[in-house]
Design a protein around this motif. Structure first.
Motif, mmCIF file in Angstrom:
data_model
loop_
_atom_site.group_PDB
_atom_site.id
_atom_site.type_symbol
_atom_site.label_atom_id
_atom_site.label_comp_id
_atom_site.label_asym_id
_atom_site.label_seq_id
_atom_site.Cartn_x
_atom_site.Cartn_y
_atom_site.Cartn_z
ATOM 1 N N ARG A 27 0.800 -1.228 0.000
ATOM 2 C CA ARG A 27 0.000 0.000 0.000
ATOM 3 C C ARG A 27 0.826 1.267 0.000
ATOM 4 N N ARG A 28 1.959 1.264 0.639
ATOM 5 C CA ARG A 28 2.722 2.504 0.791
ATOM 6 C C ARG A 28 3.415 2.956 -0.486
ATOM 7 N N TRP A 29 3.786 2.041 -1.340
ATOM 8 C CA TRP A 29 4.604 2.382 -2.496
ATOM 9 C C TRP A 29 3.727 2.466 -3.733
ATOM 10 N N THR A 30 3.513 3.670 -4.225
ATOM 11 C CA THR A 30 2.574 3.881 -5.315
ATOM 12 C C THR A 30 3.039 3.234 -6.615
ATOM 13 N N MET A 31 4.168 3.677 -7.118
ATOM 14 C CA MET A 31 4.628 3.156 -8.412
ATOM 15 C C MET A 31 5.240 1.764 -8.271
ATOM 16 N N LEU A 32 5.843 1.479 -7.134
ATOM 17 C CA LEU A 32 6.444 0.166 -6.940
ATOM 18 C C LEU A 32 5.383 -0.922 -6.857
ATOM 19 N N ARG A 33 4.229 -0.596 -6.301
ATOM 20 C CA ARG A 33 3.178 -1.603 -6.220
ATOM 21 C C ARG A 33 2.632 -1.937 -7.602
ATOM 22 N N LEU A 34 2.625 -0.950 -8.491
ATOM 23 C CA LEU A 34 2.233 -1.240 -9.877
ATOM 24 C C LEU A 34 3.241 -2.162 -10.540
ATOM 25 N N LEU A 35 4.530 -1.918 -10.277
ATOM 26 C CA LEU A 35 5.563 -2.789 -10.824
ATOM 27 C C LEU A 35 5.413 -4.206 -10.296
ATOM 28 N N LEU A 36 5.240 -4.352 -9.007
ATOM 29 C CA LEU A 36 5.137 -5.685 -8.413
ATOM 30 C C LEU A 36 3.912 -6.445 -8.925
ATOM 31 N N ALA A 37 2.790 -5.764 -9.027
ATOM 32 C CA ALA A 37 1.585 -6.420 -9.546
ATOM 33 C C ALA A 37 1.755 -6.774 -11.021
ATOM 34 N N GLY A 38 2.372 -5.879 -11.786
ATOM 35 C CA GLY A 38 2.604 -6.160 -13.206
ATOM 36 C C GLY A 38 3.564 -7.317 -13.413
ATOM 37 N N LEU A 39 4.628 -7.360 -12.618
ATOM 38 C CA LEU A 39 5.573 -8.480 -12.735
ATOM 39 C C LEU A 39 4.925 -9.794 -12.318
ATOM 40 N N THR A 40 4.028 -9.740 -11.359
ATOM 41 C CA THR A 40 3.306 -10.952 -10.973
ATOM 42 C C THR A 40 2.478 -11.479 -12.136
#
Length: 126
Positions: A27-40
């Motif tokens: 939740r805290r990392w805006t752009m990083l969470r998009l990266l992690l979800a996309g890589l998943t």
């Protein structure tokens, strides 16, 4: 729908649910969470054709060839995963750069309606 289509549907639904779980966990990392979800999603759903007749998620093919099939070569599936991850990282970097340029030009990009936190703190500390 064939059994093959049902298997890909189940893999797709599981990949999307896992990506949603990763997205909500970061939740805290805006752009990083998009990266992690996309890589998943990329890792879960990158297709790989093997034996000239079948297509399966590349990570499953690589895993089976590494663990269960001692004489099989997992290089192709691993290279497919690497290329897909590299492409996802390139798209993410372009999005981050575009967001940085938009913020620099003053076209938004902040979650606080264009106001900076530093300016808000300066007004409340007085």
């Amino acid at each position: 729908m064939t059994q093959y289509g049902i298997a890909w549907l189940i893999a797709s639904v599981c990949g999307v649910l896992l990506a949603a779980l990763v997205f909500s966990a970061a939740r805290r990392w805006t752009m990083l969470r998009l990266l992690l979800a996309g890589l998943t999603l990329v890792l879960a759903l990158t297709p790989y054709r093997f034996d000239d007749a079948y297509t399966a998620p590349a990570f499953i093919v690589a895993l089976f060839r590494l663990v269960f099939e001692r004489d099989a070569d997992p290089t192709g599936a691993i290279l497919a995963l690497g290329a897909a991850v590299f492409g996802a990282l390139a798209v993410w970097l372009l999005a981050v750069a575009g967001r940085a340029v938009a913020m620099r030009l003053g076209r938004g990009g902040t979650s606080r309606g264009g106001k900076s936190r530093r300016r808000d703190r300066a007004n409340t500390v007085q």
